[in-house]
Design an enzyme around this catalytic site. Structure first.
Site, mmCIF file in Angstrom:
data_model
loop_
_atom_site.group_PDB
_atom_site.id
_atom_site.type_symbol
_atom_site.label_atom_id
_atom_site.label_comp_id
_atom_site.label_asym_id
_atom_site.label_seq_id
_atom_site.Cartn_x
_atom_site.Cartn_y
_atom_site.Cartn_z
ATOM 1 N N ASP A 1 9.986 7.649 -2.657
ATOM 2 C CA ASP A 1 8.526 7.703 -2.820
ATOM 3 C C ASP A 1 7.793 8.177 -1.565
ATOM 4 O O ASP A 1 6.571 8.217 -1.549
ATOM 5 C CB ASP A 1 7.990 6.314 -3.204
ATOM 6 C CG ASP A 1 8.427 5.891 -4.597
ATOM 7 O OD1 ASP A 1 8.829 6.762 -5.390
ATOM 8 O OD2 ASP A 1 8.368 4.681 -4.883
ATOM 9 N N TYR B 1 -9.773 -5.584 7.412
ATOM 10 C CA TYR B 1 -9.036 -4.494 8.055
ATOM 11 C C TYR B 1 -9.437 -4.310 9.514
ATOM 12 O O TYR B 1 -8.589 -4.183 10.401
ATOM 13 C CB TYR B 1 -9.273 -3.211 7.262
ATOM 14 C CG TYR B 1 -8.564 -1.988 7.797
ATOM 15 C CD1 TYR B 1 -7.185 -1.852 7.671
ATOM 16 C CD2 TYR B 1 -9.272 -0.956 8.395
ATOM 17 C CE1 TYR B 1 -6.534 -0.730 8.140
ATOM 18 C CE2 TYR B 1 -8.633 0.175 8.872
ATOM 19 C CZ TYR B 1 -7.269 0.278 8.734
ATOM 20 O OH TYR B 1 -6.620 1.397 9.209
ATOM 21 N N ARG C 1 -21.273 6.524 11.104
ATOM 22 C CA ARG C 1 -20.246 6.375 12.144
ATOM 23 C C ARG C 1 -19.797 7.755 12.600
ATOM 24 O O ARG C 1 -19.545 8.638 11.780
ATOM 25 C CB ARG C 1 -19.046 5.590 11.606
ATOM 26 C CG ARG C 1 -17.884 5.474 12.587
ATOM 27 C CD ARG C 1 -16.669 4.836 11.938
ATOM 28 N NE ARG C 1 -16.920 3.457 11.572
ATOM 29 C CZ ARG C 1 -16.305 2.818 10.577
ATOM 30 N NH1 ARG C 1 -15.437 3.466 9.832
ATOM 31 N NH2 ARG C 1 -16.578 1.563 10.325
#
Length: 343
Positions: free
Chosen positions: A44, A153, A290
């Site tokens: 994969d 995150y 940003r």
């Protein structure tokens, strides 16, 4: 790539987008000892090579990290649970758990006396209060503190930056940290929920053109601003930073800020189509603005990412277009296999 060609290089996250390109780049520069590691089955991986040691390992496990690090001279740690805003906002705990990967990799590097360690951080570490305007504030490295990063995150990335610092200070591991700003390009995720904005927009425009529906859904108002760095610039920056004397985390991103609407404009121009836009104001959209302030990287490395967004998006669009058509035909793996076999 400046490292000795016979010294073992370990690249984690090698089955993913940036990691796969990094393996390919080291091979093209003649490196003979490369260990590529990813949690996904090797079949994969986006890019895979028979002359590389390919390991499918879950690096949340300390034992697997030791297997990955044993005998290495340099570790490039790009393994993490991550994706675009849709994934990040809906999988905060999973993103936080990536702290296990970097912690265990640093411990393994210490155990086996690996001298060099690169960590891929993110612009998501920056203080959210500095990103409330749509005017694309250019974020300097010091703007990560006082800390208020992206929930989940961003916190994991910021904590892992500190881990790298303290393993360097306390144990002598030569750590280097780059804060990536929205890396994009061919051979990356373009569907399924983990894709980032450039790939998602390419896919949506391609789908609209192929199916003749002439509509596109955009997350947020379209006024959010970002900069996007083409993969070739990212790879060059990784090498320069790894070989430098830069001890603290440093921005690695383009300073070419655009709105999401402008990103759609560019993609429509490449496709030769104009679409009706529908804005989903309830969808995950991240901070309002940003951009990468490249003052420090220019000063220290006399370089910054320079690939224009238009040029990078043309290459990305063509690759995703071919992948999309192959997937529609039911032979999505064919293009990947041809690519690997031709390297």
């Amino acid at each position: 790539m400046s490292a000795n060609q016979d010294q073992l290089i370990v690249i984690t996250g090698a089955g993913g987008f940036i990691g796969g390109h990094l393996v390919s780049t080291f091979r093209s520069h003649g490196h003979k000892a490369i260990r590529a590691v990813d949690i996904k089955p090797v079949s994969d991986w986006y890019q895979r090579f028979d002359d590389v040691e390919n390991l499918s390992l879950d690096l949340n496990s300390r034992e697997n990290c030791e297997t990955a690090a044993r005998g290495a001279h340099s570790i490039y740690n790009l393994a993490a649970n991550m994706g675009g805003m849709g994934f990040i906002e809906n999988n905060k705990a999973l993103c936080m758990l990536s702290v296990l990967i970097n912690t265990h990799m640093l411990q393994a590097a210490m155990k086996y006396e690996v001298p060099r360690f690169f960590y891929s951080s993110s612009a998501c570490v920056y203080n959210a209060d500095k990103q409330r305007t749509f005017e694309a504030p250019s974020l300097k490295e010091e703007d990560a503190y006082p800390a208020m990063p992206e929930d989940g995150y961003g916190w994991e990335k910021l904590f892992s930056e500190r881990m790298c610092r303290h393993f360097r200070e306390d144990f002598g591991i030569r750590t280097r940290v780059a804060r990536f700003h929205n890396v994009y390009g061919p051979w990356g995720t373009w569907f399924g929920g983990r894709e980032k904005a450039p790939a998602a927009i390419c896919r949506k425009v391609i789908e609209a053109k192929v199916k003749g529906k002439h509509d596109i859904d955009i997350w947020g108002s379209g006024e959010q601003t970002r900069s996007f760095m083409y993969i070739d610039d990212c790879l060059k920056g990784i090498d320069l930073i790894m070989e430098s004397d830069i001890l603290d985390p440093i921005n690695l991103g383009s300073s070419e800020a655009v709105t999401i609407n402008q990103l759609v404009d560019i993609t429509e121009e490449i496709a030769g189509i104009k679409l009706k836009r529908h804005y989903d104001l309830t969808a995950p959209k991240g901070v309002n603005g940003r951009n990468s302030d490249n003052t420090l990287i220019q000063k220290l490395l006399h370089w910054e990412p320079s690939t224009s967004l238009r040029a990078g998006m043309e290459k990305t669009y063509r690759w995703i277009h071919d992948q999309y058509l192959a997937r529609e035909r039911g032979d999505a793996g064919v293009l990947r296999e041809v690519y690997v076999a031709s390297r």
